[in-house]
Write an enzyme that holds these catalytic residues in place. Structure first.
Site, PDB file in Angstrom:
ATOM      1  N   GLY A  12      50.242  38.003  41.803  1.00 59.33           N
ATOM      2  CA  GLY A  12      48.882  37.888  41.470  1.00 59.33           C
ATOM      3  C   GLY A  12      48.237  39.043  40.941  1.00 59.33           C
ATOM      4  O   GLY A  12      48.349  40.359  41.790  1.00 59.33           O
ATOM      5  N   GLU A 172      24.300  32.022  36.989  1.00 61.15           N
ATOM      6  CA  GLU A 172      24.297  32.891  35.627  1.00 61.15           C
ATOM      7  C   GLU A 172      24.809  32.362  34.600  1.00 61.15           C
ATOM      8  O   GLU A 172      24.243  32.639  33.291  1.00 61.15           O
ATOM      9  CB  GLU A 172      25.432  34.075  36.166  1.00 61.15           C
ATOM     10  CG  GLU A 172      25.150  34.889  37.296  1.00 61.15           C
ATOM     11  CD  GLU A 172      26.189  35.702  37.675  1.00 61.15           C
ATOM     12  OE1 GLU A 172      25.978  36.709  38.610  1.00 61.15           O
ATOM     13  OE2 GLU A 172      27.232  35.534  37.679  1.00 61.15           O
TER      14      GLU A 172
END
Length: 419
Positions: A12, A172
């Site tokens: 990752g 947002e």
């Protein structure tokens, strides 16, 4: 790479994985960083790519570019399919195998459609650059289509936007779309009026920004409503189709839907054959290891770790960064797992931006909102971007937008129309 050194495989390239590798870049170990993509993505600003404020390159950095000058860090663009704890080996999608002495899993999370995965085709989440570009394309194409329809009733669906989920990403996104629809871009579409646009923020619970102090949640809601966002609380989604969304029996016709309602851990965690929570996260020890092992760590969104009060830590970038630093130092020091202090998360605050010069923040016990909170939000997000080039570009784009109200990245490339 030196075969005499121990090998640390990090899976990752998000905040957690990059943090681990940075701690080990000069350590006496070999580091192999595996990710499906070749870049690290600053996900907190992904919604700004989706709303044409930033370019993908402003918030992404090639992983090889981050670690290119460190001889002990190797980057592999591939996907892990199997984990063999007995032989300490992982199998990649390409068929290659990697042996490890330490394994750090930081595969992140994906959006949770709660058993309705077909919804993702029509209401994409915001986890990848591809997601953001798809959303951006839908918004821009819808404006172009609406501009060509003289009948106001017939063009209404193209001027509706629905965001599902009242967390920071949803808030947002709703604020950014409201600014696009009611101010920024509308001036360039001569036949359209800002009053024609409708922006919905849908939340199944009784308030937005759950987990924030109540007065900040209400402040955010009030600011959004002033911007023209219609907030639908206690409104679970019952169906999503190509032409719209059904919310508690009410159908809203629109092609513009974004999913920001919940996440679940990467399916890779199931390969560990360990205990997981209802979100699919691995339940880890106080040292962030899998119980029964001393060399397999899970961090970031994929880890179910608890604070001193027994509450699960949130899936936020600061949590992943601190976990990565802790694990990296632990491996670098080479101490036995039972002789190190447990992981301790220092909560430095949470914040969410609502729009231009509007934000809410809770930092070290202090709460504030408005312009000051927005400035702090801008500073912190620029600071955590990787690379001076990206920091400068984002600062320049935000300054330009603040002064001119214009969003510069408004290209239609055919991502939606080719489908």
């Amino acid at each position: 790479m030196d075969s005499s050194k121990k090998t640390v495989v990090v899976v990752g390239g998000g905040f957690g994985g990059i943090s681990v590798a940075k701690q080990l870049k000069k350590a006496n170990v070999n580091v192999i960083l595996v990710d499906k993509k070749n870049h690290h993505l600053f996900q907190p600003l992904l919604y700004q790519v989706a709303t044409a404020a930033l370019s993908p390159g402003d918030i992404a950095m090639p992983i090889r570019g981050i670690f290119g000058k460190y001889s002990n860090v190797r980057t592999v663009m591939d996907e892990v399919t199997e984990i063999d704890k007995n032989s300490q080996t992982i199998v990649l999608k390409s068929g290659n195998k990697l042996n490890y002495d330490y394994l750090v899993l930081a595969p992140g999370a994906q959006y949770n459609y709660f058993g309705n995965d077909n919804w993702s085709e029509h209401a994409p989440g915001l986890k990848t650059i591809a997601n953001a570009l798809e959303v951006r394309e839908k918004i821009l194409v819808s404006l172009e289509k609406a501009d060509q329809i003289p009948d106001k009733e017939k063009r209404k669906p193209y001027l509706r936007y629905v965001i599902v989920g009242g967390g920071p990403t949803g808030v947002e996104m709703a604020g950014a779309i409201a600014e696009i629809a009611k101010r920024n871009m509308m001036r360039d579409f001569k036949s359209l009026s800002p009053e024609e646009t409708e922006v919905y923020l849908v939340e199944a619970m009784s308030g937005i920004l759950n987990g924030y102090p109540e007065h900040l949640s209400k402040k955010a809601q009030k600011d959004l409503e002033k911007m023209g966002v219609q907030i639908l609380l206690d409104s679970p989604v019952t169906d999503i189709r190509e032409n719209g969304i059904e919310i508690d029996g009410k159908f809203i016709e629109t092609p513009n839907m974004v999913w920001a309602a919940g996440v679940k851990a990467s399916p890779l965690i199931k390969a560990l054959d360990c205990e997981i929570d209802k979100m699919g996260r691995a339940i880890v020890t106080k040292n962030l290891t899998i119980p029964g092992t001393g060399n397999i760590f899970v961090i970031g969104d994929a880890a179910h770790a608890k604070d001193e009060d027994g509450n699960p830590l949130p899936g936020l970038a600061p949590v992943a960064l601190q976990m990565g630093k802790y694990v990296g130092n632990l491996i670098k020091e080479g101490k036995s797992i039972d002789k190190v202090n447990p992981f301790h998360y220092t909560d430095k605050g949470t914040m969410a931006t609502i729009g231009r010069a509007k934000a809410v923040a809770k930092i070290r016990g202090f709460t504030f909102s408005g312009f000051v909170a927005w400035l702090v939000w801008c500073f912190i997000h620029i600071f955590f971007l990787i690379g001076y080039r990206n920091r400068f570009r984002v600062f320049a784009e935000w300054s330009w937008y603040y002064l001119t109200f214009k969003r510069g990245v408004r290209l239609i490339t055919g991502r939606v129309t080719k489908k």
